[in-house]
Motif scaffolding. Structure first.
Motif, mmCIF file in Angstrom:
data_model
loop_
_atom_site.group_PDB
_atom_site.id
_atom_site.type_symbol
_atom_site.label_atom_id
_atom_site.label_comp_id
_atom_site.label_asym_id
_atom_site.label_seq_id
_atom_site.Cartn_x
_atom_site.Cartn_y
_atom_site.Cartn_z
ATOM 1 N N SER A 1 -4.018 2.502 -4.855
ATOM 2 C CA SER A 1 -4.210 3.917 -5.181
ATOM 3 C C SER A 1 -4.229 4.771 -3.914
ATOM 4 O O SER A 1 -3.745 5.905 -3.915
ATOM 5 N N VAL A 2 -4.760 4.215 -2.824
ATOM 6 C CA VAL A 2 -4.776 4.968 -1.555
ATOM 7 C C VAL A 2 -3.349 5.194 -1.072
ATOM 8 O O VAL A 2 -2.976 6.308 -0.661
ATOM 9 N N LEU A 3 -2.508 4.157 -1.157
ATOM 10 C CA LEU A 3 -1.127 4.294 -0.674
ATOM 11 C C LEU A 3 -0.303 5.203 -1.590
ATOM 12 O O LEU A 3 0.550 5.967 -1.112
ATOM 13 N N GLU A 4 -0.573 5.137 -2.894
ATOM 14 C CA GLU A 4 0.140 6.033 -3.824
ATOM 15 C C GLU A 4 -0.212 7.494 -3.546
ATOM 16 O O GLU A 4 0.650 8.372 -3.559
ATOM 17 N N GLU A 5 -1.505 7.715 -3.298
ATOM 18 C CA GLU A 5 -1.941 9.075 -2.985
ATOM 19 C C GLU A 5 -1.273 9.559 -1.691
ATOM 20 O O GLU A 5 -0.793 10.694 -1.600
#
Ligand SMILES: [Zn+2]
Length: 317
Positions: A227-231
């Protein structure tokens, strides 16, 4: 004619003799620590040593700072203060006897990707590097865009969130403040405390989470890390959508340490570009990983040394 490209970084100096086809024929590396005089003599020694019998037409230094093209010196270098205000061209020509030019490191890397890497088939390229900061360069109609003072191409410092985190440049919500390796690590630590049972959360209890940890955990399937990388990819995509609308590039090449997360970041960025950028630019642009890695600086600088005037791409040079 061969040329020497020198990548002057905050921690190391890498110099290479590069053929017109983009082959590195010889390479040396030195640490870049030390006060001004020692740094200058180390750069000079690196150039003289790497030359080592090769026929060389000139050299170009890729430096981490704002280069005044008119004065051929560095106005500002936050990560290497020792070269600020130094007339590098004159100093190096004195030490090496070679015709010398100076270029911003991200611009040189953009030129390297344009000539020899991810953009070698393109005429219009945007290069973005996601590292400790976010840098970049623009090649339009085969020309490297530097702006009136040589300070252009600062792709990391467009505002993408008006009230976002403070950026090193003093502004708020720059692309750099939201999509650099530093920003990934900061956001990962926040998410780790929100989700203590995730692999990311457990790692944060053991030690400080770094940007590279996030990509590794995401690859292992940890949802919090993903989720951090998608954000990050979404923020990146917001920036890229603007670049697509302004420059209509054929290729956007993403380099730097954080780009090693690959599609874990880029898929979200592509999606965002598709949602936000205008047709037909969004349909044409290919967003992909840069292909030269850490060698883009040496290769691009050497290619610029052959044509110091404007980076104009002349076939066959
Ligand atoms: Zn900024």
């Amino acid at each position: 004619m061969n040329a020497i490209g020198v990548d002057v970084g905050g921690t190391k100096i890498a110099a290479g003799v590069v053929s017109p086809e983009g082959d590195i024929l010889n390479e040396v590396r030195y640490p870049s620590a030390g006060p001004q005089e020692r740094l200058l003599s180390t750069i000079g020694r690196a150039v003289n040593e790497v030359k080592n019998g090769f026929e060389v037409g000139g050299t170009c230094l890729a430096v981490p700072g704002t280069v005044s093209t008119a004065e051929n010196k560095i106005i500002k270098a936050p990560n290497l203060h020792a070269i600020e205000g130094v007339p590098l061209k004159d100093e190096l020509e004195k030490r090496t006897g070679l015709s010398t030019t100076v270029e911003n490191d991200a611009n040189a890397a953009a030129w390297g990707e344009f000539r020899f890497g991810a953009g070698s088939e393109a005429t219009h390229l945007i290069f973005i590097t996601l590292g400790t900061g976010v840098g970049g360069g623009v090649v339009s109609h085969g020309l490297l865009l530097r702006g009136a003072q040589g300070a252009g191409g600062e792709m990391g410092h467009i505002t993408i969130q008006a009230t976002g985190p403070r950026c090193g440049c003093g502004n708020h919500g720059c692309l750099e403040a939201l999509a650099s390796g530093t920003a990934i690590a900061r956001r990962a630590r926040e998410v780790a405390s929100e989700k203590p049972d995730s692999a990311l959360g457990r790692l944060a209890v053991e030690r400080t989470v770094l940007g590279e940890d996030v990509a590794e955990l995401a690859r292992e399937g940890d949802e919090a890390a993903r989720s951090v990388l998608e954000e990050t990819g979404r923020w990146l995509g917001i920036g890229l959508a603007g670049f697509v609308n302004v420059f209509n590039p054929e290729v956007i090449a993403i380099g730097g340490g954080a780009a090693r997360a690959g599609d874990l970041i880029l898929d979200a960025a592509r999606h965002e570009v598709h949602l936000r950028a205008m047709s037909p630019g969004r349909d044409l642009v290919e967003i992909k990983e840069a292909s030269l890695g850490a060698q883009s600086g040496i290769l691009g600088a050497a290619a610029l040394a052959r044509d110091p005037s404007s980076g104009e791409y002349v076939l066959g040079t």
